[in-house]
Enzyme design. Structure first.
Site, PDB file in Angstrom:
ATOM      1  N   ARG A  28       0.837  -1.203   0.000  1.00 37.00           N
ATOM      2  CA  ARG A  28       0.000   0.000   0.000  1.00 37.00           C
ATOM      3  C   ARG A  28       0.865   1.243   0.000  1.00 37.00           C
ATOM      4  NH1 ARG A  28      -5.096  -1.479   3.914  1.00 37.00           N
ATOM      5  NH2 ARG A  28      -5.421  -3.479   2.897  1.00 37.00           N
ATOM      6  N   SER A  55      -8.254  -1.052   0.617  1.00 35.53           N
ATOM      7  CA  SER A  55      -9.276  -1.387   1.599  1.00 35.53           C
ATOM      8  C   SER A  55      -9.954  -0.190   2.247  1.00 35.53           C
ATOM      9  CB  SER A  55      -8.641  -2.298   2.645  1.00 35.53           C
ATOM     10  OG  SER A  55      -9.588  -2.703   3.579  1.00 35.53           O
ATOM     11  N   HIS A  56      -9.658   0.036   3.516  1.00 36.83           N
ATOM     12  CA  HIS A  56     -10.339   1.085   4.284  1.00 36.83           C
ATOM     13  C   HIS A  56      -9.570   2.406   4.242  1.00 36.83           C
ATOM     14  CE1 HIS A  56      -7.340  -0.975   6.594  1.00 36.83           C
ATOM     15  NE2 HIS A  56      -7.203   0.114   7.329  1.00 36.83           N
ATOM     16  N   ASP A  60     -16.474  -1.568   4.241  1.00 34.31           N
ATOM     17  CA  ASP A  60     -15.296  -0.775   3.863  1.00 34.31           C
ATOM     18  C   ASP A  60     -15.137  -0.736   2.342  1.00 34.31           C
ATOM     19  OD1 ASP A  60     -14.261  -3.304   3.361  1.00 34.31           O
ATOM     20  OD2 ASP A  60     -12.298  -2.867   4.207  1.00 34.31           O
ATOM     21  N   ASP A 116     -13.319  -2.204   0.118  1.00 34.76           N
ATOM     22  CA  ASP A 116     -13.238  -3.428  -0.689  1.00 34.76           C
ATOM     23  C   ASP A 116     -14.187  -4.524  -0.213  1.00 34.76           C
ATOM     24  OD1 ASP A 116     -11.668  -3.790   1.621  1.00 34.76           O
ATOM     25  OD2 ASP A 116     -10.406  -5.279   0.642  1.00 34.76           O
ATOM     26  N   ASP A 156     -14.613  -6.275   2.622  1.00 32.19           N
ATOM     27  CA  ASP A 156     -14.346  -7.389   3.536  1.00 32.19           C
ATOM     28  C   ASP A 156     -14.673  -7.030   4.984  1.00 32.19           C
ATOM     29  OD1 ASP A 156     -12.183  -5.680   3.602  1.00 32.19           O
ATOM     30  OD2 ASP A 156     -10.661  -7.236   3.330  1.00 32.19           O
ATOM     31  N   ARG A 157     -14.613  -5.723   5.329  1.00 32.69           N
ATOM     32  CA  ARG A 157     -14.969  -5.320   6.699  1.00 32.69           C
ATOM     33  C   ARG A 157     -16.412  -4.867   6.782  1.00 32.69           C
ATOM     34  NH1 ARG A 157     -10.262  -1.805   9.359  1.00 32.69           N
ATOM     35  NH2 ARG A 157      -8.522  -3.029   8.598  1.00 32.69           N
ATOM     36  N   THR A 164      -2.123 -10.713  13.493  1.00 35.49           N
ATOM     37  CA  THR A 164      -3.020  -9.838  12.736  1.00 35.49           C
ATOM     38  C   THR A 164      -2.847 -10.064  11.226  1.00 35.49           C
ATOM     39  OG1 THR A 164      -3.002  -8.181  14.465  1.00 35.49           O
ATOM     40  CG2 THR A 164      -3.477  -7.395  12.254  1.00 35.49           C
ATOM     41  N   GLU A 181     -11.294 -10.903  13.288  1.00 29.95           N
ATOM     42  CA  GLU A 181     -10.363  -9.946  13.872  1.00 29.95           C
ATOM     43  C   GLU A 181     -11.143  -8.794  14.488  1.00 29.95           C
ATOM     44  OE1 GLU A 181      -6.449  -9.571  11.651  1.00 29.95           O
ATOM     45  OE2 GLU A 181      -7.911  -9.418  10.063  1.00 29.95           O
ATOM     46  N   SER A 216     -10.733  -5.838  13.928  1.00 25.87           N
ATOM     47  CA  SER A 216     -10.822  -4.726  12.981  1.00 25.87           C
ATOM     48  C   SER A 216     -12.026  -4.892  12.039  1.00 25.87           C
ATOM     49  CB  SER A 216      -9.530  -4.637  12.181  1.00 25.87           C
ATOM     50  OG  SER A 216      -9.240  -5.912  11.629  1.00 25.87           O
ATOM     51  N   LYS A 234     -11.961 -12.336   4.786  1.00 26.64           N
ATOM     52  CA  LYS A 234     -13.057 -11.913   5.630  1.00 26.64           C
ATOM     53  C   LYS A 234     -14.175 -11.421   4.714  1.00 26.64           C
ATOM     54  CE  LYS A 234     -10.771  -7.510   6.797  1.00 26.64           C
ATOM     55  NZ  LYS A 234      -9.309  -7.696   6.721  1.00 26.64           N
TER      56      LYS A 234
HETATM   57  C1  VG1 Z   1      -5.377  -3.772   9.745  1.00 25.10           C
HETATM   58  C2  VG1 Z   1      -6.149  -4.557  10.779  1.00 25.10           C
HETATM   59  C3  VG1 Z   1      -6.070  -6.042  10.485  1.00 25.10           C
HETATM   60  C4  VG1 Z   1      -6.557  -6.322   9.053  1.00 25.10           C
HETATM   61  C5  VG1 Z   1      -5.784  -5.458   8.072  1.00 25.10           C
HETATM   62  C6  VG1 Z   1      -6.321  -5.588   6.669  1.00 25.10           C
HETATM   63  O1  VG1 Z   1      -4.025  -4.106   9.822  1.00 25.10           O
HETATM   64  O2  VG1 Z   1      -5.679  -4.281  12.075  1.00 25.10           O
HETATM   65  O3  VG1 Z   1      -6.809  -6.761  11.434  1.00 25.10           O
HETATM   66  O4  VG1 Z   1      -6.379  -7.664   8.720  1.00 25.10           O
HETATM   67  O5  VG1 Z   1      -5.878  -4.088   8.446  1.00 25.10           O
HETATM   68  O6  VG1 Z   1      -7.687  -5.264   6.596  1.00 25.10           O
HETATM   69  P1  VG1 Z   1      -2.935  -3.170  10.548  1.00 25.10           P
HETATM   70  O7  VG1 Z   1      -1.616  -3.826  10.282  1.00 25.10           O
HETATM   71  O8  VG1 Z   1      -3.099  -1.817   9.964  1.00 25.10           O
HETATM   72  O9  VG1 Z   1      -3.337  -3.173  11.989  1.00 25.10           O
HETATM   73  V1  VG1 Z   1      -8.317  -4.647   5.169  1.00 25.10           V
HETATM   74  O10 VG1 Z   1      -9.933  -4.515   5.347  1.00 25.10           O
HETATM   75  O11 VG1 Z   1      -7.268  -3.504   4.879  1.00 25.10           O
HETATM   76  O12 VG1 Z   1      -7.925  -5.810   3.979  1.00 25.10           O
HETATM   77 CO    CO Z   2     -10.913  -4.196   3.596  1.00 25.07          CO
END
Ligand code: VG1
Ligand code: CO
Length: 556
Positions: A22, A111-112, A283, A285, A287-288, A353, A372, A374, A385
């Site tokens: 990213r 993602s988010h 979110d 993409d 998944d959340r 994680t 998770e 998150s 997810k």
């Molecule tokens: C975060 C979350 C983690 C999740 C990851 C990807 O990671 O804490 O639980 O799997 O995002 O989610 P980090 O390293 O920033 O804490 V997503 O929806 O970006 O695919």
């Molecule tokens: Co996501």
């Protein structure tokens, strides 16, 4: 058009994080940046023959897809599937890899994270099982990226490759197909859930003092078309129950992160109208997801995961297709699901994680549901997810029991006690300051010097019983992953975890997670209940001294 070899030189920052590579959009816009990374993926043995490409529709999605396509064609990948309009949710990508028997997918998503010309973009690779590439794979990609000298591509971008038109074509040796990814995903959901039961929610049966109104907020991300197909076309809900449903390149200026801060529009809607019984935000993409009940009653992701695990037997078709074996959660997630597992006499694994760590457990039928803190819950039907999956389980529980969201949650606390949980995010901190702070804390927590130290938590003495840095050995491939979260455990079961985020694109984000448990007092405010622990976490980490921050940017 011909296949050519193009000279390049390595970028030294192409190390994938928690979930792919990213960076800010301008980084990906640099000459050769996307091509180098794609070539580095395609060089991992065994080389993929058949791939899916698509993304969450954010700014630069289509341009990046074309650059990836050129390198795939240049590498003579035999078959390439593109998502229609380039738009593909992460769960749908995972489902398609398996359905189409592909070797993997290149998914464009951050993602988010926010989008737009100055926002984030990401490239992530999912493997044959549909799941995010494990570290053994991403380590090879990174190693390849550091020694790359050239890549294979085509001299001109193929003009006949149009993502907006479904169909097949052939370019050089590569068969290309533009497909509708939504249909396959909808069919998968229909195979798991009783859509007749879910449809009954939209009919006023008298169970809910009026119709069961819901708002599905897609936050201008990829989920809009999926949610419309499921909630409006299949479940016959009113068309206005799905909102912010047109994927936008900059998420309409919204941060597509479904939490209480960034999903403010949904929170306000539910706080202001008693007529809305259920709210969900997805979110960027897909998944959340965040679930809210009447009056914006917030379901913590850890509770949601535990409730899904405890009620899985209500999802008849799922139970028949995937027998329930065990559960898993990531390390910082609250242990609410552990209590469900213990009651059912099933194992609950604790992983680092990131979804990639669940893959082997799912593939080896050790677990059926995992998640998770998150806002991520998933199951055995795919290797990502899956926000929609969790939402449909929640709606099945509600349709089956006739209970409101808050009642479901309170009943759960009554049965198991309540795991209070809060996460503090300190976003956009200085990277070097954070590295120094984490190094100092690591040294302190690995030296055992704090064992026996006492603090006051809600007026009672609490003793530190264990400290360290979480590491994980995969039960199946025996790989060991270290440095996955600094932790402080107390003799009461309370716990603090400190991590540096691995999904940011610049600076650093520090996450502090606190959890504590009470069997009978289940109605306290999490803020009050965890205040002493979180205060101690700031003191212990010296966060303010290192970063100048003492107020989190987001509290979940
Ligand atoms: C975060 C979350 C983690 C999740 C990851 C990807 O990671 O804490 O639980 O799997 O995002 O989610 P980090 O390293 O920033 O804490 V997503 O929806 O970006 O695919
Ligand atoms: Co996501």
């Amino acid at each position: 058009m011909t296949i050519i070899t193009k000279q390049t030189s390595p970028f030294n920052d192409q190390k994938p994080g928690t979930s792919g590579l990213r960076k800010k959009v301008p980084v990906f816009q640099q000459d050769n940046y996307v091509e180098n990374f794609t070539q580095a993926i395609l060089q991992v043995e065994p080389k993929p023959r058949c791939l899916i490409v698509g993304g969450d529709g954010r700014y630069y999605n289509d341009e990046a897809i074309m650059r990836i396509a050129a390198v795939c064609i240049g590498n003579r990948v035999e078959k390439l599937y593109f998502a229609h309009e380039g738009i593909l949710s992460t769960p749908a990508a995972s489902a398609l890899i398996v359905k189409l028997d592909c070797d993997g997918a290149i998914i464009l998503t951050a993602s988010h994270n926010p989008g737009g010309p100055r926002g984030d973009l990401g490239i992530k690779y999912n493997c044959k099982n549909g799941g995010p590439a494990p570290e053994s794979f991403t380590d090879q990609v990174y190693a390849n990226s550091l020694k790359i000298t050239n890549y294979q591509t085509v001299d001109v971008v193929p003009e006949n490759l149009r993502l907006g038109k479904l169909g097949k074509l052939k370019i050089e040796q590569t068969e290309i197909e533009i497909i509708d990814p939504i249909e396959n995903y909808v069919q998968l959901m229909k195979s798991i859930f009783d859509f007749n039961l879910l449809r009954s929610l939209f009919v006023d049966t008298g169970s809910f003092e009026g119709p069961f109104n819901m708002v599905i907020d897609c936050m201008h991300g990829v989920m809009g078309p999926y949610a419309r197909r499921i909630f409006v076309d299949e479940l016959c809900g009113p068309s206005d129950c799905v909102v912010n449903a047109n994927p936008s390149i900059d998420f309409n200026g919204v941060h597509p992160d479904p939490n209480l801060v960034y999903a403010r529009e949904l929170v306000t809607k539910l706080s202001c109208s008693k007529l809305i019984k259920f709210g969900v935000a997805f979110d960027g993409d897909g998944d959340r997801h965040m679930i809210l009940g009447e009056g914006a009653f917030f379901v913590t992701p850890g509770d949601s995961l535990a409730i899904v695990a405890d009620n899985l037997h209500l999802v008849e078709k799922y139970k028949q297709l995937y027998s329930i074996c065990g559960f898993a959660r990531s390390f910082p997630t609250s242990p609410a699901i552990d209590r469900v597992a213990a009651k059912q006499n099933r194992p609950c694994y604790v992983t680092p994680t990131g979804w990639k760590f669940f893959g082997n457990l799912l593939d080896n039928e050790a677990i059926t549901v995992c998640g998770e803190e998150s806002f991520g819950v998933g199951g055995d039907h795919i290797r990502e997810k899956d926000g929609m999956f969790s939402v449909l389980i929640w709606l099945t529980i509600i349709a089956d029991t006739g209970l409101h969201v808050a009642q479901v949650v309170r009943n759960h606390w009554c049965k198991f006690g309540r795991d209070y949980f809060q996460r503090y995010d300190f976003e956009d901190c200085d990277l070097e300051a954070c590295n120094k702070m984490m190094a100092k804390l690591k040294q302190k927590l690995e030296s055992n010097e704090l064992i026996g130290h006492e603090i006051l938590v809600r007026g009672k003495v609490c003793t530190i019983s264990k400290t360290g840095d979480f590491s994980y050995e995969d039960k199946y491939d025996k790989s060991v992953t270290r440095n996955q979260g600094l932790f402080v455990e107390f003799n009461t079961g309370a716990r603090l975890v400190f991590r540096k985020s691995g999904t940011g694109s610049s600076g650093a984000t520090i996450r502090i997670y606190a959890n504590d448990f009470d069997l009978t007092n289940t109605s306290a405010s999490p803020t009050d209940f965890l205040a002493d622990l979180l205060k101690y976490s700031l003191q212990l980490s010296q966060l303010k001294e290192y970063t100048g921050r003492d107020e989190p940017t987001v509290i979940t």
